[in-house]
Design a protein around this motif. Structure first.
Motif, PDB file in Angstrom:
ATOM      1  N   LEU A 116       8.618   1.106   6.610  1.00 26.01           N
ATOM      2  CA  LEU A 116       8.775   2.520   6.978  1.00 26.01           C
ATOM      3  C   LEU A 116       7.401   3.185   6.908  1.00 26.01           C
ATOM      4  N   ASP A 117       6.438   2.574   7.557  1.00 28.13           N
ATOM      5  CA  ASP A 117       5.053   3.019   7.538  1.00 28.13           C
ATOM      6  C   ASP A 117       4.829   4.084   8.612  1.00 28.13           C
ATOM      7  N   GLY A 118       3.737   4.788   8.492  1.00 23.16           N
ATOM      8  CA  GLY A 118       3.301   5.701   9.535  1.00 23.16           C
ATOM      9  C   GLY A 118       4.286   6.810   9.826  1.00 23.16           C
ATOM     10  N   PRO A 119       4.555   7.069  11.108  1.00 22.19           N
ATOM     11  CA  PRO A 119       5.362   8.224  11.492  1.00 22.19           C
ATOM     12  C   PRO A 119       6.828   8.086  11.120  1.00 22.19           C
ATOM     13  N   PHE A 120       7.278   6.874  10.851  1.00 22.45           N
ATOM     14  CA  PHE A 120       8.688   6.672  10.541  1.00 22.45           C
ATOM     15  C   PHE A 120       9.072   7.345   9.237  1.00 22.45           C
ATOM     16  N   MET A 168       0.845  -1.178   0.000  1.00 19.28           N
ATOM     17  CA  MET A 168       0.000   0.000   0.000  1.00 19.28           C
ATOM     18  C   MET A 168       0.892   1.245   0.000  1.00 19.28           C
ATOM     19  N   THR A 169       0.535   2.218  -0.795  1.00 23.37           N
ATOM     20  CA  THR A 169       1.355   3.416  -0.904  1.00 23.37           C
ATOM     21  C   THR A 169       1.109   4.358   0.270  1.00 23.37           C
ATOM     22  N   ILE A 170       2.154   5.074   0.627  1.00 25.84           N
ATOM     23  CA  ILE A 170       2.099   6.070   1.680  1.00 25.84           C
ATOM     24  C   ILE A 170       2.373   7.414   1.035  1.00 25.84           C
ATOM     25  N   GLU A 171       1.521   8.381   1.342  1.00 26.01           N
ATOM     26  CA  GLU A 171       1.698   9.728   0.816  1.00 26.01           C
ATOM     27  C   GLU A 171       1.842  10.695   1.979  1.00 26.01           C
ATOM     28  N   SER A 172       2.599  11.794   1.746  1.00 26.91           N
ATOM     29  CA  SER A 172       2.767  12.805   2.777  1.00 26.91           C
ATOM     30  C   SER A 172       3.247  14.099   2.134  1.00 26.91           C
ATOM     31  N   ARG A 173       3.344  15.122   2.965  1.00 23.83           N
ATOM     32  CA  ARG A 173       3.870  16.403   2.477  1.00 23.83           C
ATOM     33  C   ARG A 173       5.380  16.495   2.665  1.00 23.83           C
ATOM     34  N   LEU A 174       6.004  15.454   3.127  1.00 21.06           N
ATOM     35  CA  LEU A 174       7.445  15.432   3.342  1.00 21.06           C
ATOM     36  C   LEU A 174       8.205  15.300   2.031  1.00 21.06           C
ATOM     37  N   GLN A 198      -5.963   4.180   9.682  1.00 23.40           N
ATOM     38  CA  GLN A 198      -5.870   3.288   8.530  1.00 23.40           C
ATOM     39  C   GLN A 198      -4.942   2.105   8.806  1.00 23.40           C
ATOM     40  N   ILE A 199      -3.871   2.337   9.538  1.00 19.73           N
ATOM     41  CA  ILE A 199      -2.907   1.279   9.835  1.00 19.73           C
ATOM     42  C   ILE A 199      -3.441   0.347  10.922  1.00 19.73           C
ATOM     43  N   HIS A 200      -4.013   0.903  11.983  1.00 21.38           N
ATOM     44  CA  HIS A 200      -4.339   0.086  13.155  1.00 21.38           C
ATOM     45  C   HIS A 200      -5.760  -0.473  13.182  1.00 21.38           C
ATOM     46  N   GLU A 201      -6.657   0.056  12.386  1.00 19.06           N
ATOM     47  CA  GLU A 201      -8.033  -0.467  12.397  1.00 19.06           C
ATOM     48  C   GLU A 201      -8.075  -1.953  12.037  1.00 19.06           C
ATOM     49  N   GLU A 240       0.696  15.208   7.198  1.00 21.20           N
ATOM     50  CA  GLU A 240      -0.376  14.745   6.313  1.00 21.20           C
ATOM     51  C   GLU A 240      -0.062  13.383   5.693  1.00 21.20           C
ATOM     52  N   VAL A 241       0.347  12.453   6.541  1.00 21.83           N
ATOM     53  CA  VAL A 241       0.648  11.105   6.081  1.00 21.83           C
ATOM     54  C   VAL A 241      -0.679  10.378   5.856  1.00 21.83           C
ATOM     55  N   ARG A 242      -0.803   9.749   4.707  1.00 21.78           N
ATOM     56  CA  ARG A 242      -1.996   8.989   4.340  1.00 21.78           C
ATOM     57  C   ARG A 242      -1.561   7.640   3.793  1.00 21.78           C
ATOM     58  N   ARG A 243      -2.365   6.663   4.069  1.00 24.57           N
ATOM     59  CA  ARG A 243      -2.083   5.321   3.563  1.00 24.57           C
ATOM     60  C   ARG A 243      -3.090   5.013   2.466  1.00 24.57           C
ATOM     61  N   GLY A 244      -2.597   4.873   1.261  1.00 23.29           N
ATOM     62  CA  GLY A 244      -3.484   4.571   0.135  1.00 23.29           C
ATOM     63  C   GLY A 244      -4.251   5.792  -0.323  1.00 23.29           C
ATOM     64  N   SER A 245      -5.078   5.588  -1.328  1.00 28.58           N
ATOM     65  CA  SER A 245      -5.817   6.708  -1.911  1.00 28.58           C
ATOM     66  C   SER A 245      -7.320   6.584  -1.707  1.00 28.58           C
ATOM     67  N   GLY A 246      -7.743   5.666  -0.875  1.00 32.39           N
ATOM     68  CA  GLY A 246      -9.174   5.461  -0.634  1.00 32.39           C
ATOM     69  C   GLY A 246      -9.753   6.542   0.253  1.00 32.39           C
TER      70      GLY A 246
END
Length: 189
Positions: free
Chosen positions: A34-38, A1-7, A87-90, A173-179
């Motif tokens: 390297l998911d989430g805050p990492f 799954m792709t991770i998007e952010s403003r970084l 999105q990660i923990h649900e 603004e980290v997001r997992r996926g585009s859903g």
């Protein structure tokens, strides 16, 4: 799954040696990604190094059942309306045994109808801590009686660590996926 952010994206060829060392530790640990805050923290390898070790303990090493740890994480994600944390923990919380009705209620900002007293206690403790920034003697005694003092210390650590995670994910603004996102985004200020 792709991770998007403003970084700014990481360029593995231009990583500092300390970034590479921390990245290898994260990828070689129980997370394996390297998911989430990492994604953000790796930009500060010193923070990433300390945070990933604390996070590994909070998620995998406490005395709490995994179901209760994941419930505390989901409650925190809902409190902070942290999209990627939810999105990660649900799905992890569901797999760990948190009831669908509890998950839905938390996501919708409603009080869950708990079937298990220990879950109600975790959420009550988290809500009290986040709302009043304190825990009164009666609630403290109830938590210690239910979980034991060391586990209550660790539960507070889970709430604190995942609040840091939520803030990090929200700021960058980290997001997992585009859903669809689990929470409505607040209006821009």
């Amino acid at each position: 799954m792709t991770i998007e952010s403003r970084l700014s994206p990481l360029d593995e060829e231009r990583m500092e040696p300390q970034q590479r060392r921390v990245l290898d530790a994260i990828l070689g640990g129980p997370r394996g990604n390297l998911d989430g805050p990492f994604l953000a923290w790796i930009h500060s390898p010193e923070l990433a190094d300390h945070a990933q070790r604390l996070g590994a303990f909070c998620r995998y090493g406490t005395r709490l059942e995994r179901r209760l740890t994941e419930l505390a994480i989901l409650f925190t994600a809902a409190w902070w309306q942290s999209q990627a944390e939810w999105q990660i923990h649900e799905p992890i919380a569901r797999e760990a045994g948190v009831a669908e009705s509890v998950i839905e209620a938390l996501c919708e900002g409603r009080e869950p109808a708990f079937e298990r007293d220990d879950e109600a206690l975790v959420v009550r403790l988290g809500r009290t801590l986040y709302t009043t920034r304190r825990v009164d003697e009666a609630l403290y005694a109830e938590a210690v009686s239910a979980f034991g003092e060391p586990a209550v210390v660790e539960l507070v650590g889970v709430f604190g660590y995942y609040a840091l995670v939520a803030m990090t994910l929200n700021v960058f603004e980290v997001r997992r996926g585009s859903g669809p996102l689990p929470f409505d985004e607040p209006p821009a200020v």
